[in-house]
Design a protein around this motif. Structure first.
Motif, PDB file in Angstrom:
ATOM      1  N   HIS A 150      28.759  -4.499 -30.543  1.00 36.63           N
ATOM      2  CA  HIS A 150      28.212  -3.244 -31.050  1.00 36.63           C
ATOM      3  C   HIS A 150      27.178  -2.649 -30.090  1.00 36.63           C
ATOM      4  CE1 HIS A 150      25.865  -0.617 -33.777  1.00 36.63           C
ATOM      5  NE2 HIS A 150      27.078  -0.300 -34.195  1.00 36.63           N
ATOM      6  N   PRO A 151      26.167  -3.419 -29.629  1.00 36.56           N
ATOM      7  CA  PRO A 151      25.209  -2.846 -28.662  1.00 36.56           C
ATOM      8  C   PRO A 151      25.866  -2.408 -27.352  1.00 36.56           C
ATOM      9  CG  PRO A 151      24.323  -4.870 -29.591  1.00 36.56           C
ATOM     10  CD  PRO A 151      25.744  -4.763 -30.051  1.00 36.56           C
ATOM     11  N   LEU A 152      26.872  -3.169 -26.887  1.00 39.88           N
ATOM     12  CA  LEU A 152      27.563  -2.776 -25.657  1.00 39.88           C
ATOM     13  C   LEU A 152      28.313  -1.464 -25.837  1.00 39.88           C
ATOM     14  CD1 LEU A 152      28.964  -6.121 -24.202  1.00 39.88           C
ATOM     15  CD2 LEU A 152      27.251  -4.613 -23.194  1.00 39.88           C
ATOM     16  N   CYS A 153      28.985  -1.310 -26.964  1.00 37.47           N
ATOM     17  CA  CYS A 153      29.702  -0.053 -27.232  1.00 37.47           C
ATOM     18  C   CYS A 153      28.745   1.124 -27.249  1.00 37.47           C
ATOM     19  CB  CYS A 153      30.449  -0.133 -28.561  1.00 37.47           C
ATOM     20  SG  CYS A 153      31.932  -1.138 -28.505  1.00 37.47           S
ATOM     21  N   ILE A 154      27.633   0.975 -27.954  1.00 36.22           N
ATOM     22  CA  ILE A 154      26.641   2.051 -28.026  1.00 36.22           C
ATOM     23  C   ILE A 154      26.080   2.365 -26.641  1.00 36.22           C
ATOM     24  CG2 ILE A 154      24.385   2.711 -28.976  1.00 36.22           C
ATOM     25  CD1 ILE A 154      26.710   2.686 -31.030  1.00 36.22           C
ATOM     26  N   LYS A 155      25.781   1.321 -25.867  1.00 35.40           N
ATOM     27  CA  LYS A 155      25.235   1.506 -24.520  1.00 35.40           C
ATOM     28  C   LYS A 155      26.192   2.316 -23.649  1.00 35.40           C
ATOM     29  CE  LYS A 155      24.057  -1.108 -20.367  1.00 35.40           C
ATOM     30  NZ  LYS A 155      23.995  -2.430 -19.762  1.00 35.40           N
ATOM     31  N   TYR A 156      27.487   1.945 -23.651  1.00 40.11           N
ATOM     32  CA  TYR A 156      28.448   2.641 -22.802  1.00 40.11           C
ATOM     33  C   TYR A 156      28.782   4.036 -23.318  1.00 40.11           C
ATOM     34  CZ  TYR A 156      28.840  -1.376 -19.829  1.00 40.11           C
ATOM     35  OH  TYR A 156      28.553  -2.373 -18.944  1.00 40.11           O
ATOM     36  N   LEU A 157      28.751   4.233 -24.613  1.00 35.95           N
ATOM     37  CA  LEU A 157      28.939   5.582 -25.148  1.00 35.95           C
ATOM     38  C   LEU A 157      27.783   6.497 -24.722  1.00 35.95           C
ATOM     39  CD1 LEU A 157      30.275   4.874 -28.743  1.00 35.95           C
ATOM     40  CD2 LEU A 157      31.502   6.006 -26.888  1.00 35.95           C
ATOM     41  N   ARG A 158      26.548   5.989 -24.802  1.00 33.20           N
ATOM     42  CA  ARG A 158      25.386   6.790 -24.372  1.00 33.20           C
ATOM     43  C   ARG A 158      25.455   7.098 -22.877  1.00 33.20           C
ATOM     44  NH1 ARG A 158      21.088   3.641 -28.028  1.00 33.20           N
ATOM     45  NH2 ARG A 158      21.234   4.989 -29.852  1.00 33.20           N
ATOM     46  N   LYS A 159      25.824   6.088 -22.098  1.00 33.87           N
ATOM     47  CA  LYS A 159      25.934   6.274 -20.648  1.00 33.87           C
ATOM     48  C   LYS A 159      26.978   7.350 -20.318  1.00 33.87           C
ATOM     49  CE  LYS A 159      26.912   3.623 -16.462  1.00 33.87           C
ATOM     50  NZ  LYS A 159      27.285   2.308 -15.935  1.00 33.87           N
ATOM     51  N   HIS A 160      28.105   7.299 -21.000  1.00 35.81           N
ATOM     52  CA  HIS A 160      29.167   8.276 -20.779  1.00 35.81           C
ATOM     53  C   HIS A 160      28.720   9.678 -21.205  1.00 35.81           C
ATOM     54  CE1 HIS A 160      33.222   9.655 -20.117  1.00 35.81           C
ATOM     55  NE2 HIS A 160      33.230  10.182 -21.318  1.00 35.81           N
ATOM     56  N   LEU A 161      28.000   9.766 -22.327  1.00 35.95           N
ATOM     57  CA  LEU A 161      27.508  11.068 -22.785  1.00 35.95           C
ATOM     58  C   LEU A 161      26.531  11.671 -21.792  1.00 35.95           C
ATOM     59  CD1 LEU A 161      27.464  13.245 -24.943  1.00 35.95           C
ATOM     60  CD2 LEU A 161      25.678  11.962 -26.105  1.00 35.95           C
ATOM     61  N   VAL A 162      25.631  10.856 -21.248  1.00 33.80           N
ATOM     62  CA  VAL A 162      24.677  11.347 -20.245  1.00 33.80           C
ATOM     63  C   VAL A 162      25.436  11.843 -19.018  1.00 33.80           C
ATOM     64  CG1 VAL A 162      22.881  10.618 -18.617  1.00 33.80           C
ATOM     65  CG2 VAL A 162      22.713   9.993 -21.026  1.00 33.80           C
ATOM     66  N   LYS A 163      26.445  11.087 -18.611  1.00 40.92           N
ATOM     67  CA  LYS A 163      27.230  11.455 -17.432  1.00 40.92           C
ATOM     68  C   LYS A 163      27.983  12.775 -17.640  1.00 40.92           C
ATOM     69  CE  LYS A 163      31.019   9.641 -14.634  1.00 40.92           C
ATOM     70  NZ  LYS A 163      31.983   8.559 -14.507  1.00 40.92           N
ATOM     71  N   GLU A 164      28.518  12.975 -18.830  1.00 39.34           N
ATOM     72  CA  GLU A 164      29.343  14.161 -19.113  1.00 39.34           C
ATOM     73  C   GLU A 164      28.569  15.286 -19.801  1.00 39.34           C
ATOM     74  OE1 GLU A 164      32.527  14.586 -18.139  1.00 39.34           O
ATOM     75  OE2 GLU A 164      32.342  12.663 -17.117  1.00 39.34           O
ATOM     76  N   ARG A 165      27.280  15.095 -20.040  1.00 38.82           N
ATOM     77  CA  ARG A 165      26.475  16.061 -20.786  1.00 38.82           C
ATOM     78  C   ARG A 165      26.546  17.474 -20.204  1.00 38.82           C
ATOM     79  NH1 ARG A 165      21.870  16.152 -24.131  1.00 38.82           N
ATOM     80  NH2 ARG A 165      20.524  17.924 -23.684  1.00 38.82           N
TER      81      ARG A 165
END
Length: 174
Positions: free
Chosen positions: A53-68
């Motif tokens: 769960h923490p890994l999924c959230i971490k990578y989702l946030r990272k992807h959102l920042v990248k594609e923001r």
């Protein structure tokens, strides 16, 4: 979250985590042991909660920042109202063109004397990609030379990138 384990070309264990109910559903499908798959429900195991769960959230946030910047970007449309003579009929055609805008939704309206021209008289209106992650839309109206002389045509565009409605009169572009 959804995981699958396979053996000999067949899915044998399927894990599905339901975040709303904090529960893990496991389907065991071992064809050598049983003919029919069975499902076992259990509480969400600690390793899923503490690791996946923490890994999924971490990578989702990272992807959102990248594609923001791409997701939130706004590009204003270039709107023009054009008049041209049709080669086959010799009559005039009035075209409202909006191009180079993002995001894709736009409200483009062709007006005659300030009143919206009915959709059955207009050709076009399809949203098309430009190839540079922007879009375009065109609406056209065939009119007679007499109509063109006696009526005032305008084009309006409403888009998220614009503070106000953009209005263009025939012969003027922005």
């Amino acid at each position: 979250m959804f995981t699958k384990d396979a053996y000999n070309g067949e899915s044998v264990v399927i894990d599905h985590y339901d975040a709303d109910h904090d529960a893990l559903r496991i389907e065991w499908r071992w064809p050598d042991i049983e003919d029919k798959p069975w499902t076992q429900r259990m509480n969400f195991p600690l390793h899923y909660r503490m690791i996946y769960h923490p890994l999924c959230i971490k990578y989702l946030r990272k992807h959102l920042v990248k594609e923001r910047n791409r997701v939130l970007k706004k590009v204003k449309p270039r709107v023009r109202l054009l008049q041209k003579t049709l080669p086959d009929s010799g009559g005039p055609k009035v075209t409202c063109l909006a191009t180079g805008f993002y995001p894709r939704h736009i409200n483009l309206t062709l007006l005659r004397e300030g009143q919206s021209v009915s959709d059955h008289q207009i050709t076009g209106g399809e949203l098309l990609p430009n190839g540079d992650e922007t879009y375009q839309m065109r609406k056209s109206l065939e009119v007679s030379a007499e109509e063109l002389q006696h009526h005032h045509y305008t084009c309006t565009a409403e888009h998220l990138s614009l503070d106000n409605k953009l209005e263009i009169s025939l012969g003027i572009s922005e």
